[in-house]
Design an enzyme around this catalytic site. Structure first.
Site, PDB file in Angstrom:
ATOM      1  N   LYS A   1      46.744  30.167  40.095  1.00 14.86           N
ATOM      2  CA  LYS A   1      48.157  30.494  39.888  1.00 14.86           C
ATOM      3  C   LYS A   1      48.984  30.330  41.158  1.00 14.86           C
ATOM      4  O   LYS A   1      50.206  30.198  41.099  1.00 14.86           O
ATOM      5  CB  LYS A   1      48.284  31.897  39.324  1.00 14.86           C
ATOM      6  CG  LYS A   1      47.732  31.944  37.897  1.00 14.86           C
ATOM      7  CD  LYS A   1      47.959  33.241  37.187  1.00 14.86           C
ATOM      8  CE  LYS A   1      47.598  33.123  35.724  1.00 14.86           C
ATOM      9  NZ  LYS A   1      46.173  32.779  35.502  1.00 14.86           N
TER      10      LYS A   1
HETATM   11  C1  LIG Z   1      45.581  32.065  34.382  1.00 17.91           C
HETATM   12  C2  LIG Z   1      44.165  31.620  34.501  1.00 17.91           C
HETATM   13  C3  LIG Z   1      43.579  30.736  33.568  1.00 17.91           C
HETATM   14  C4  LIG Z   1      44.320  30.236  32.354  1.00 17.91           C
HETATM   15  O1  LIG Z   1      45.340  29.331  32.656  1.00 17.91           O
HETATM   16  P1  LIG Z   1      46.496  29.019  31.578  1.00 17.91           P
HETATM   17  O2  LIG Z   1      47.475  28.183  32.283  1.00 17.91           O
HETATM   18  O3  LIG Z   1      47.059  30.374  31.203  1.00 17.91           O
HETATM   19  O4  LIG Z   1      45.854  28.351  30.425  1.00 17.91           O
HETATM   20  C5  LIG Z   1      42.268  30.353  33.775  1.00 17.91           C
HETATM   21  N1  LIG Z   1      41.545  30.816  34.816  1.00 17.91           N
HETATM   22  C6  LIG Z   1      42.073  31.657  35.732  1.00 17.91           C
HETATM   23  C7  LIG Z   1      41.223  32.146  36.846  1.00 17.91           C
HETATM   24  C8  LIG Z   1      43.405  32.082  35.614  1.00 17.91           C
HETATM   25  O5  LIG Z   1      43.908  32.933  36.520  1.00 17.91           O
END
Ligand SMILES: *Cc1c(COP(=O)(O)O)cnc(C)c1O
Length: 501
Positions: free
Chosen positions: A112
């Site tokens: 993120k």
């Molecule tokens: C947010 C997240 C995801 C999922 O990603 P999306 O964009 O919501 O599909 C997968 N793995 C981790 C570690 C995340 O923080």
């Protein structure tokens, strides 16, 4: 001003990228999308000669046409110049017979960071005159800390993060409550994540609060449905392709596949944007955990959230409604916003909807979807470590399992598995797969895992244990609105405090 964006639920909406980033989502509750995206193409041959940040500049120029070249350039520099612990930002690593795209080299060791380092920089250029933005975020884990780091100490911006008291992992809590910066506020809520989220939504519509804080302060969110968070993620798909060309795995124009651990469908949708812009991709392999609403949809075309919710070892994928999937429905229905609105109304009324056979077939042409159980996640972490010495986090391992399923269908096309978190971020699940026994103290578990595997603990996760706790508020859910008002005073109007920081 170029108004390139519209709403998934009403195509009479025309809005600029800047206004879309400021608003977050449309008044009709739809998401902002870029229509006819396939008409815009990047120059792939040129792109793959560029650095990560130059690829970012080129991609953002296409998708954010009302930002000036200087605004884009400055935003990209500020986002990525110092905050990642890899010069490549998102390095590709060869493992066994596949490739791992490591998205966890940012300041909080979660993917993120890629979106949340850049979103605040873009928001800066959306603010007019003396206006200020206070970001409100409810978090169940990773988003909170990544958002805090992105908005920390930015002029005329502040951020308040609410998390459920006792509802996040010890490492995640520690990461948040030790955050520095004069404009960052964090409070635990006596309640669960849904309580926090529901109350944040309520605060956005709280007229009394809006009157109290005045017109100069806007409330906004750093949610993953904001295009300012989605678009930065398009970049690493191009950059990964470049890395495979440069290391001789593929030639320019060859097709590749990507496997993406999926929750809200933001990450994999960004990949689809890259494909529409001209990246040669055959399939996107979408991986869920036991919350496999999407995997069921891919079989029958029925999206049905009326089912039990599971807490899994990959908690960032514990999601039943993948918000960004609405954007894919928009593109795959031939940009039919009335059709998308009907489906979303059905979802709200009955918790489910069904798409036509045509729409399902068009989705299946670009995407494959499967899921992994917790046991399969653990088995994958162990098997890959034993064979190669490479350590995957549980989200990445969910992807690994579904990737292997898909390779029964196509084993030839080069495969890139997206790794969305450092193994140390979700260290207990990893330790359970690798170590004979797991200590009670999470720091000790990290050290034991490092000693055994020689995979280094990222600096930010090693150092967080020694930082002073700066945010100790624990509040009732019905105090959230008062808390927001008080913190807006403190961050934007208490001169003494900002001067002393
Ligand atoms: C947010 C997240 C995801 C999922 O990603 P999306 O964009 O919501 O599909 C997968 N793995 C981790 C570690 C995340 O923080």
């Amino acid at each position: 001003m170029t108004k390139n964006y519209t709403s998934t639920r009403d195509n009479s909406v025309h809005i600029s990228a800047k206004a879309a980033i400021e608003k977050g989502f449309s008044d009709d509750k739809g998401l902002f999308v870029y229509p006819n995206l396939g008409d815009t193409q990047v120059d792939l041959a040129k792109l793959i000669t560029l650095s990560y940040t130059d690829i970012a500049r080129a991609v953002l120029a296409k998708l954010l046409p009302d930002f000036s070249a200087e605004e884009i350039s400055e935003s990209v520099d500020n986002a990525y110049r110092h905050s990642f612990d890899s010069d490549q930002i998102t390095p590709v690593v060869a493992v066994d017979d596949f490739h791992v795209l490591e998205l966890f080299h940012g300041p909080t060791s979660a993917f993120k960071d890629v979106g949340l380092q850049l979103l605040p920089q873009l928001m800066k250029h959306v603010l007019v005159a003396d206006h200020k933005i206070m970001i409100l975020t409810a978090t169940s884990g990773d988003t909170g800390k990544a958002a805090l780091e992105g908005f920390k100490d930015l002029h005329h911006m502040g951020i308040i993060v609410f998390y459920p008291d006792g509802g996040v992992s010890p490492i995640q809590k520690l990461q948040m409550v030790t955050t520095g910066g004069h404009n960052t506020k964090v409070a635990a809520i006596k309640g669960n994540f849904d309580d926090a989220q529901t109350n944040v939504k309520r605060i956005f519509n709280d007229q009394a609060l809006k009157n109290a804080i005045g017109e100069d302060v806007n409330l906004s969110s750093a949610n993953s449905i904001n295009i300012g968070r989605l678009i930065p993620q398009v970049v690493y798909y191009f950059d990964a392709y470049k890395q495979l060309v440069n290391n001789g795995t593929i030639k320019t124009g060859d097709k590749v596949n990507f496997t993406v651990p999926t929750g809200n469908f933001g990450d994999v949708l960004a990949g689809y944007y890259a494909k529409l812009l001209g990246l040669p991709v055959d399939k996107f392999v979408v991986a869920c955990n036991e919350n496999n609403v999407l995997a069921n949809f891919f079989k029958h075309g029925v999206y049905d959230r009326n089912r039990p919710f599971f807490q899994t070892v990959a908690p960032s994928m514990d999601i039943q409604v993948s918000s960004n999937f609405e954007r894919l429905l928009y593109y795959k229905s031939g940009e039919d916003s009335a059709y998308v609105k009907q489906l979303m109304d059905d979802l709200e009324d009955s918790g489910k909807y069904e798409v036509s056979k045509d729409v399902l077939a068009r989705i299946q042409a670009d995407f494959y979807c499967g899921y992994s159980t917790d046991d399969e996640i653990e088995a994958g972490i162990k098997a890959v470590y034993q064979k190669t010495g490479y350590l995957m986090d549980p989200h990445t391992a969910a992807g690994y399992k579904v990737m292997r399923d898909y390779q029964q269908i196509d084993s030839q096309t080069p495969m890139i598995l997206l790794s969305t978190a450092s193994p140390y971020k979700f260290v207990n699940a990893v330790a359970d797969a690798i170590l004979p026994e797991t200590a009670a103290d999470p720091l000790q578990v990290m050290k034991d895992l490092e000693a055994k595997t020689h995979v280094q603990i990222p600096d930010n996760l090693r150092e967080v244990w020694d930082l002073p706790v700066r945010h100790e508020s624990v509040i009732e859910k019905d105090q959230m609105s008062d808390y927001v008002q008080a913190k807006i005073e403190e961050v934007f109007y208490d001169q003494d405090q900002s001067a002393s920081n």
